[in-house]
Design an enzyme around this catalytic site. Structure first.
Site, PDB file in Angstrom:
ATOM      1  N   HIS A  94      -0.769   0.235  16.042  1.00 52.86           N
ATOM      2  CA  HIS A  94       0.364   0.598  15.181  1.00 52.86           C
ATOM      3  C   HIS A  94       1.696   0.500  15.911  1.00 52.86           C
ATOM      4  O   HIS A  94       2.663   1.116  15.497  1.00 52.86           O
ATOM      5  CB  HIS A  94       0.194   2.029  14.652  1.00 52.86           C
ATOM      6  CG  HIS A  94      -0.927   2.196  13.679  1.00 52.86           C
ATOM      7  ND1 HIS A  94      -2.217   2.420  14.067  1.00 52.86           N
ATOM      8  CD2 HIS A  94      -0.952   2.153  12.326  1.00 52.86           C
ATOM      9  CE1 HIS A  94      -2.992   2.530  12.993  1.00 52.86           C
ATOM     10  NE2 HIS A  94      -2.260   2.362  11.923  1.00 52.86           N
ATOM     11  N   GLU A 136      -4.702  -6.375   2.796  1.00 50.05           N
ATOM     12  CA  GLU A 136      -3.479  -7.037   3.268  1.00 50.05           C
ATOM     13  C   GLU A 136      -3.452  -8.519   2.932  1.00 50.05           C
ATOM     14  O   GLU A 136      -2.432  -9.071   2.535  1.00 50.05           O
ATOM     15  CB  GLU A 136      -3.314  -6.841   4.782  1.00 50.05           C
ATOM     16  CG  GLU A 136      -2.774  -5.481   5.193  1.00 50.05           C
ATOM     17  CD  GLU A 136      -3.837  -4.391   5.186  1.00 50.05           C
ATOM     18  OE1 GLU A 136      -5.026  -4.713   4.984  1.00 50.05           O
ATOM     19  OE2 GLU A 136      -3.471  -3.208   5.378  1.00 50.05           O
ATOM     20  N   GLU A 162       0.834  -1.202   0.000  1.00 51.42           N
ATOM     21  CA  GLU A 162       0.000   0.000   0.000  1.00 51.42           C
ATOM     22  C   GLU A 162       0.869   1.253   0.000  1.00 51.42           C
ATOM     23  O   GLU A 162       1.761   1.386   0.842  1.00 51.42           O
ATOM     24  CB  GLU A 162      -0.887  -0.010   1.256  1.00 51.42           C
ATOM     25  CG  GLU A 162      -1.893  -1.149   1.252  1.00 51.42           C
ATOM     26  CD  GLU A 162      -2.372  -1.530   2.655  1.00 51.42           C
ATOM     27  OE1 GLU A 162      -2.084  -0.799   3.614  1.00 51.42           O
ATOM     28  OE2 GLU A 162      -3.017  -2.595   2.774  1.00 51.42           O
ATOM     29  N   PHE A 184       2.092  -1.514   8.505  1.00 53.20           N
ATOM     30  CA  PHE A 184       2.412  -1.631   9.930  1.00 53.20           C
ATOM     31  C   PHE A 184       2.335  -3.105  10.320  1.00 53.20           C
ATOM     32  O   PHE A 184       1.426  -3.819   9.874  1.00 53.20           O
ATOM     33  CB  PHE A 184       1.430  -0.828  10.787  1.00 53.20           C
ATOM     34  CG  PHE A 184       1.658   0.654  10.718  1.00 53.20           C
ATOM     35  CD1 PHE A 184       2.509   1.285  11.622  1.00 53.20           C
ATOM     36  CD2 PHE A 184       1.049   1.410   9.732  1.00 53.20           C
ATOM     37  CE1 PHE A 184       2.733   2.659  11.548  1.00 53.20           C
ATOM     38  CE2 PHE A 184       1.268   2.784   9.651  1.00 53.20           C
ATOM     39  CZ  PHE A 184       2.104   3.409  10.558  1.00 53.20           C
ATOM     40  N   ASP A 199       1.302  -4.554  12.835  1.00 56.72           N
ATOM     41  CA  ASP A 199       0.024  -4.928  13.457  1.00 56.72           C
ATOM     42  C   ASP A 199      -0.977  -5.439  12.418  1.00 56.72           C
ATOM     43  O   ASP A 199      -1.846  -6.250  12.710  1.00 56.72           O
ATOM     44  CB  ASP A 199      -0.585  -3.717  14.164  1.00 56.72           C
ATOM     45  CG  ASP A 199       0.456  -2.954  14.981  1.00 56.72           C
ATOM     46  OD1 ASP A 199       0.376  -2.978  16.201  1.00 56.72           O
ATOM     47  OD2 ASP A 199       1.374  -2.359  14.369  1.00 56.72           O
TER      48      ASP A 199
END
Lengths: 324, 319
Positions: free
Chosen positions: A130, A61, A29, A84, A86
């Protein structure tokens, strides 16, 4: 030698490998020409290699990783960025059930030469979604390699190795390390997986640490040296494969270990390292194993709260002093 | 009909291979010779054969837990397929995959994933690889109606649509996601309608009519090969048995089952071939006995093959 920032070292690795091998491409992204990656790692690469090889994806994702798997098993070498760490939770099936198992399930017919790059770590006040460090999730999935570079030198050398290898590599980066500068050779180099680096030699206590915690450990070691405590800092550089020999050799030399990890203590990286030391070197220990890790909470937002949960040099110093 | 006789006979033979293969697997399971569980493809043969007949050997397919039919239709070796289902060392995956994870990379069979919907983004990735490598291959991705409710279905098709990737998304709509009827979990009747959300063609076809499936697939392959992107093909079909071996499928009304059994794709195709004078009754019988021999040989091979050595469990984790 030249001085370079961690993020620029990563970009050099990507650029060199993309120049060397046409099958290497990037997807993720906002990694393309308009943004250059949320942390600017891919900045400028779309301009050099074009939008076909530096692909901005939808916010999907699971499909970023799934597409990387499909491309990898059919002859490409994708490097996927998850903005990130996470957010790898969204792609967990594709990482843990598909990428990691596709070789094994099919009896060795397939290979999935792919890299998943993602930043972990706290310290920038962006709260629970994050800031986590989730390396242990991926250590727990056979079939994945897990790289944890702490310096520009390690970051570049390990990323090149990751791209060239034939296995899926979960490549952890750290938000606070991106601007960190360090020396790297002018000429091309790679670093092997499963080879730890002694970041500082010492004789009284071993401190095992990864990524940003390596720097906390080095600061702690420097301060402790003024009190005549000699700390050896071991950086495994890859958690899978793990350089057990280097870990155990250091523990056997010092007889003491403090394991520092920026993740939750329960079932985290530090738990695995402690278990290995207990299983294989307990007779060499002169003191209990110490762990410096995060308490079992999500990462909080407010600066004093966040500072409280993330391990730092003071907590490392305290742990060392408890056993020397 | 533009199909030549040889091709039609080959399609019929493949369908029969799948049916007889599945009947044998069912039988062997009853004799406790198949470890774990099985998801039989019987009843859905026209989908795999219709689609794979429009593909070349170099093209890819991505399969599911109900994947035996996809393997056979793509040209997999019956012996190695059966041996894998029985957990033998001589199987496609040396006994590491089993019924739900068969692959043959030599024929473009990229393997079966048993996570519902997980194959969709992988197929898009294979399509991306084709595009980047500049070949004229395509990838067909099989999945069920249940998978079309997974996020990966929407994400994966959106990606393939946006990047005009050469992929056929083939929904085998057998009306039930395990025991859940389609109408319980989606308001639309045709999964193909979802294609419009991604700006690609969506076609609903009688999935028990192999020639109808073939024609739709051929058109989608043509589009894909010239860079026009993916197609969503929904094949309405029905599984003859339950979801897995332990499922008696009591949730399906008897009348519904009886109606679909009347639409058996193999019987229908055979009658069609008789009418088209492509096949005589005698030739049909010959094919049947030829297929029976091949399936029996596969069973014999699988039964006589050794199990893997236990320590082989430690191999193939990393390349």
């Amino acid at each position: 030698m030249k001085e370079i920032a961690y993020r620029d070292a990563l970009r050099e690795a990507l650029r060199e490998e993309m120049r060397r091998d046409q099958t290497v491409f990037l997807l993720g992204e906002d990694i393309g020409r308009f943004w250059g990656g949320a942390f600017k790692v891919t900045n400028g690469l779309a301009e050099e290699f074009g939008d076909e090889r530096v692909r901005d994806t939808p916010i999907s994702e699971s499909t970023i990783i799934g597409a990387a798997v499909g491309a990898a098993i059919t002859g490409m070498r994708p490097v996927a960025e998850i903005m990130f760490g996470d957010l790898t939770a969204l792609a967990m099936d594709q990482i843990a059930n598909q990428a990691a198992k596709i070789r094994y399930m099919f009896g060795g017919q397939a290979k999935a030469p792919m890299v998943i790059r993602t930043p972990f770590g706290g310290g920038v006040n962006i709260a629970s979604h994050h800031s986590q460090s989730l390396e242990a999730w991926f250590m727990h999935v056979p079939g994945l390699y897990v790289a944890v570079p702490s310096t520009p030198y390690d970051a570049k050398g390990l990323l090149k190795t990751a791209i060239r290898g034939d296995n899926p590599v979960f490549f952890c980066e750290h938000k606070l390390l991106y601007p960190l500068k360090g020396m790297i050779p002018e000429e091309e180099y790679t670093l092997p997986f499963g080879k730890a680096d002694v970041k500082r030699e010492g004789k009284d206590v071993t401190v095992f640490a990864t990524m940003f915690m390596v720097h906390q450990a080095l600061t702690a070691a420097e301060r402790l040296s003024r009190e005549n405590i000699s700390v050896e800092v071991i950086d495994p550089r890859t958690l899978v494969p793990l350089d057990k020999a280097a870990l155990l050799a250091s523990v056997k030399k010092t007889g003491r270990i403090v394991i520092v990890s920026e993740d939750c203590k329960t079932a985290g990286v530090s738990a695995e390292i402690a278990a290995i030391v207990a299983e294989e070197a307990i007779d060499y220990l002169d003191a209990p194993i110490k762990r410096v890790a995060e308490p079992d909470t999500p990462i909080p937002f407010s600066p004093p709260l966040e500072k409280f949960v993330i391990p730092d040099e003071n907590r490392i110093i305290k742990a060392v002093k408890e056993i020397v | 009909m533009t199909h030549d006789k040889e091709k039609l006979v080959e399609m019929y033979t493949k369908m029969l291979e799948i049916r007889f293969f599945e009947e044998k697997v069912y039988e062997l399971y009853g004799q406790n010779l198949v470890p774990g569980t099985i998801h039989l493809y019987a009843g859905e043969e026209a989908v795999a054969v219709g689609v794979c007949s429009a593909l070349s050997r170099e093209d890819y397919i991505v399969s599911t837990h109900r994947g035996h039919g996809h393997c056979i239709a793509k040209g997999a070796d019956l012996k190695k397929t059966m041996a894998e289902i029985l957990g033998k060392k001589t199987g496609y995956c040396k006994g590491k995959g089993g019924s739900m994870h068969i692959a043959d990379f030599n024929i473009g069979m990229l393997g079966a994933t048993a996570v519902v919907g997980a194959g969709v983004p992988i197929a898009s990735g294979a399509g991306l690889s084709i595009k980047l490598r500049g070949t004229d291959q395509v990838c067909a991705c099989f999945f069920g109606d249940g998978a079309s409710n997974q996020g990966t279905f929407h994400e994966g098709i959106n990606l393939a649509a946006t990047w005009a990737l050469p992929v056929l998304f083939v929904c085998e709509n057998n009306l039930y996601a395990m025991g859940t009827r389609q109408s319980q979990v989606m308001l639309i009747e045709n999964v193909a309608e979802r294609a419009s959300a991604y700006g690609i063609p969506g076609v609903t076809v009688d999935g028990n009519d192999v020639l109808a499936v073939y024609e739709v697939a051929e058109e989608a392959v043509k589009r894909a090969r010239v860079g026009k992107g993916p197609t969503l093909i929904e094949c309405k079909t029905y599984r003859h048995k339950g979801h897995s071996r332990v499922d008696p499928a009591t949730y399906r009304p008897k009348e519904e089952v009886a109606e679909w059994l009347k639409k058996d794709p193999i019987i229908r195709f055979r009658e069609q071939l008789f009418k088209m004078h492509v096949l005589t009754e005698e030739e049909a019988k010959e094919i049947e006995s030829k297929v029976t021999v091949a399936i029996n040989a596969a069973v014999k091979f699988a039964l006589e093959s050794p199990y893997p050595e236990p320590e082989e469990a430690l191999e193939d984790v990393y390349a």
